[in-house]
Design a protein around this motif. Structure first.
Motif, PDB file in Angstrom:
ATOM      1  N   UNK A 177       9.027  54.990 -20.214  1.00 29.86           N
ATOM      2  CA  UNK A 177       9.828  56.082 -20.773  1.00 29.86           C
ATOM      3  C   UNK A 177      10.093  55.858 -22.264  1.00 29.86           C
ATOM      4  N   UNK A 178      10.512  54.653 -22.638  1.00 26.99           N
ATOM      5  CA  UNK A 178      10.831  54.371 -24.038  1.00 26.99           C
ATOM      6  C   UNK A 178       9.572  54.330 -24.901  1.00 26.99           C
ATOM      7  N   UNK A 179       8.517  53.696 -24.417  1.00 28.59           N
ATOM      8  CA  UNK A 179       7.286  53.606 -25.199  1.00 28.59           C
ATOM      9  C   UNK A 179       6.644  54.976 -25.399  1.00 28.59           C
ATOM     10  N   UNK A 180       6.680  55.818 -24.381  1.00 24.30           N
ATOM     11  CA  UNK A 180       6.068  57.144 -24.503  1.00 24.30           C
ATOM     12  C   UNK A 180       6.753  57.970 -25.576  1.00 24.30           C
ATOM     13  N   UNK A 181       8.076  57.910 -25.622  1.00 25.50           N
ATOM     14  CA  UNK A 181       8.802  58.644 -26.645  1.00 25.50           C
ATOM     15  C   UNK A 181       8.445  58.203 -28.046  1.00 25.50           C
ATOM     16  N   UNK A 182       8.202  56.894 -28.222  1.00 22.50           N
ATOM     17  CA  UNK A 182       7.865  56.398 -29.559  1.00 22.50           C
ATOM     18  C   UNK A 182       6.415  56.686 -29.917  1.00 22.50           C
ATOM     19  N   UNK A 183       5.501  56.551 -28.967  1.00 25.83           N
ATOM     20  CA  UNK A 183       4.078  56.776 -29.246  1.00 25.83           C
ATOM     21  C   UNK A 183       3.844  58.210 -29.706  1.00 25.83           C
ATOM     22  N   UNK A 184       4.601  59.152 -29.157  1.00 21.39           N
ATOM     23  CA  UNK A 184       4.431  60.553 -29.559  1.00 21.39           C
ATOM     24  C   UNK A 184       4.768  60.780 -31.021  1.00 21.39           C
ATOM     25  N   UNK A 185       5.540  59.876 -31.609  1.00 17.09           N
ATOM     26  CA  UNK A 185       5.901  60.016 -33.020  1.00 17.09           C
ATOM     27  C   UNK A 185       4.855  59.412 -33.957  1.00 17.09           C
ATOM     28  N   UNK A 186       3.888  58.686 -33.415  1.00 16.26           N
ATOM     29  CA  UNK A 186       2.846  58.078 -34.243  1.00 16.26           C
ATOM     30  C   UNK A 186       1.796  59.138 -34.576  1.00 16.26           C
ATOM     31  N   UNK A 187       1.485  59.368 -35.852  1.00 14.95           N
ATOM     32  CA  UNK A 187       0.487  60.386 -36.211  1.00 14.95           C
ATOM     33  C   UNK A 187      -0.877  60.060 -35.602  1.00 14.95           C
ATOM     34  N   UNK A 188      -1.481  61.056 -34.993  1.00 12.50           N
ATOM     35  CA  UNK A 188      -2.781  60.864 -34.358  1.00 12.50           C
ATOM     36  C   UNK A 188      -3.868  60.582 -35.389  1.00 12.50           C
ATOM     37  N   UNK A 189      -3.667  61.031 -36.636  1.00 10.13           N
ATOM     38  CA  UNK A 189      -4.676  60.831 -37.676  1.00 10.13           C
ATOM     39  C   UNK A 189      -4.935  59.353 -37.950  1.00 10.13           C
ATOM     40  N   UNK A 190      -3.903  58.505 -37.756  1.00 15.16           N
ATOM     41  CA  UNK A 190      -4.084  57.070 -37.990  1.00 15.16           C
ATOM     42  C   UNK A 190      -5.100  56.500 -37.004  1.00 15.16           C
ATOM     43  N   UNK A 191      -4.975  56.900 -35.736  1.00 21.24           N
ATOM     44  CA  UNK A 191      -5.913  56.420 -34.723  1.00 21.24           C
ATOM     45  C   UNK A 191      -7.303  57.013 -34.926  1.00 21.24           C
ATOM     46  N   UNK A 192      -7.371  58.260 -35.386  1.00 21.17           N
ATOM     47  CA  UNK A 192      -8.674  58.873 -35.665  1.00 21.17           C
ATOM     48  C   UNK A 192      -9.374  58.149 -36.812  1.00 21.17           C
ATOM     49  N   UNK A 193      -8.603  57.738 -37.812  1.00 20.36           N
ATOM     50  CA  UNK A 193      -9.190  56.981 -38.923  1.00 20.36           C
ATOM     51  C   UNK A 193      -9.731  55.640 -38.446  1.00 20.36           C
ATOM     52  N   UNK A 194      -8.989  54.985 -37.545  1.00 16.65           N
ATOM     53  CA  UNK A 194      -9.472  53.720 -36.993  1.00 16.65           C
ATOM     54  C   UNK A 194     -10.742  53.932 -36.182  1.00 16.65           C
ATOM     55  N   UNK A 195     -10.812  55.056 -35.443  1.00 14.49           N
ATOM     56  CA  UNK A 195     -12.017  55.352 -34.676  1.00 14.49           C
ATOM     57  C   UNK A 195     -13.210  55.585 -35.596  1.00 14.49           C
ATOM     58  N   UNK A 196     -13.006  56.262 -36.712  1.00 11.58           N
ATOM     59  CA  UNK A 196     -14.091  56.491 -37.675  1.00 11.58           C
ATOM     60  C   UNK A 196     -14.577  55.172 -38.259  1.00 11.58           C
ATOM     61  N   UNK A 197     -13.675  54.219 -38.439  1.00 12.10           N
ATOM     62  CA  UNK A 197     -14.045  52.900 -38.983  1.00 12.10           C
ATOM     63  C   UNK A 197     -14.729  52.021 -37.950  1.00 12.10           C
ATOM     64  N   UNK A 198     -14.883  52.511 -36.728  1.00 17.06           N
ATOM     65  CA  UNK A 198     -15.631  51.763 -35.724  1.00 17.06           C
ATOM     66  C   UNK A 198     -14.797  51.075 -34.676  1.00 17.06           C
TER      67      UNK A 198
END
Length: 299
Positions: A177-198
């Motif tokens: 419950x607590x982790x889900x609330x915080x993860x939703x606040x993390x911008x998805x673009x950061x993870x997409x950038x990491x995916x582009x970097x491999x």
């Protein structure tokens, strides 16, 4: 016009002053109220402290008085509590430490990964899993404890090295419950950038998501640590208490012949058990508040 303007300014000043006085009164009232509430919660700990230095007879007859020259026992209660009976106290400390650390680590790693997956995939299955975790927070342990005890024995989960798996199941609700609330606040673009970097999903989680989860990670870790360290019922039902005693179980068995209890020694061991948790909580208090606020408000 000048007189009217002066009167209006004076009225505004008076209103502002009254508002400031009311604000100060509210602050002082809140301070007094919460101070009294704090004293109410600290009082039992203080009673444990003063009674841990009294002789057993005076713990029963002069419970609320400070130790005197006649009633003062020094560190005899601590020595007796650690050496009483045929079970070494250091073993209880060892088992409690192992169970607490393993359980907390398992809860933090697996529930944070599950919360990340639930937040990003957002499928029907993930929603069902999320609501199941939230529902588990309101299910009383007493409803499942007898079935759990039999299942743990059947699956050989009745040792200090396997019981953390059970704690993982019971601690997952609040953590997800607590982790889900915080993860939703993390911008998805950061993870997409990491995916582009491999980066694959595993590397993205450990290198990108996990460092940003630090505030909630600390909050959940402290809350779960205090719960597992102080838990009595689950280890008592699952573990073979002739072989493995945690600190709460060790305290329960501080009895002499005919069921007599040395309250002085019991208070001393209780004090030794709660001091580590109090110290950790005081040092991590601000992180707990930040993490709970981040997990509950954002998203």
């Amino acid at each position: 016009m000048t007189t009217t303007g002066t009167n209006l300014a004076a009225k505004a000043k008076n209103i502002n002053q009254r508002a400031q006085r009311r604000s100060k009164i509210r602050k002082w009232s809140a301070t007094v109220i919460f101070t009294l509430i704090s004293l109410f919660y600290v009082f039992p700990v203080f009673m444990v402290l003063i009674n841990s230095f009294k002789l057993n007879t005076f713990v029963k007859t002069e419970t609320f008085s400070l130790p005197t020259a006649e009633s003062f026992a020094g560190f005899a209660n601590f020595i007796k509590g650690m050496t009483f009976g045929g079970y070494p106290f250091w073993k209880s400390v060892l088992y409690s430490t192992v169970i607490t650390i393993l359980s907390t680590v398992l809860i933090l790693i697996f529930t944070s990964m599950a919360a990340w997956y639930i937040s990003r995939v957002n499928s029907v299955f993930c929603k069902i899993v999320y609501f199941a975790c939230v529902f588990s927070m309101v299910v009383p342990f007493q409803m499942v404890m007898f079935t759990l005890s039999k299942t743990a024995t059947t699956l050989k989960l009745n040792t200090p090295w396997t019981i953390p798996i059970i704690y993982l199941g019971f601690g997952a609700g609040l953590a997800v419950f607590m982790f889900t609330g915080f993860v939703k606040s993390i911008p998805l673009e950061i993870e997409e950038a990491a995916s582009i970097d491999g980066c694959g999903p595993v590397r993205t989680y450990f290198l990108v998501v996990l460092p940003m989860l630090r505030p909630t990670m600390i909050s959940v870790g402290i809350l779960e640590l205090m719960w597992v360290w102080n838990d009595y019922l689950l280890p008592y039902l699952v573990l073979d208490i002739n072989k493995y005693k945690t600190i709460p179980i060790h305290i329960q068995y501080l009895k002499g012949s005919y069921g007599t209890v040395d309250l002085g020694a019991t208070m001393a061991i209780i004090l030794m058990a709660i001091i580590p948790v109090i110290i950790i909580y005081l040092f991590c208090q601000k992180h707990i508040i930040k993490g709970v606020a981040a997990g509950a408000v954002k998203g």
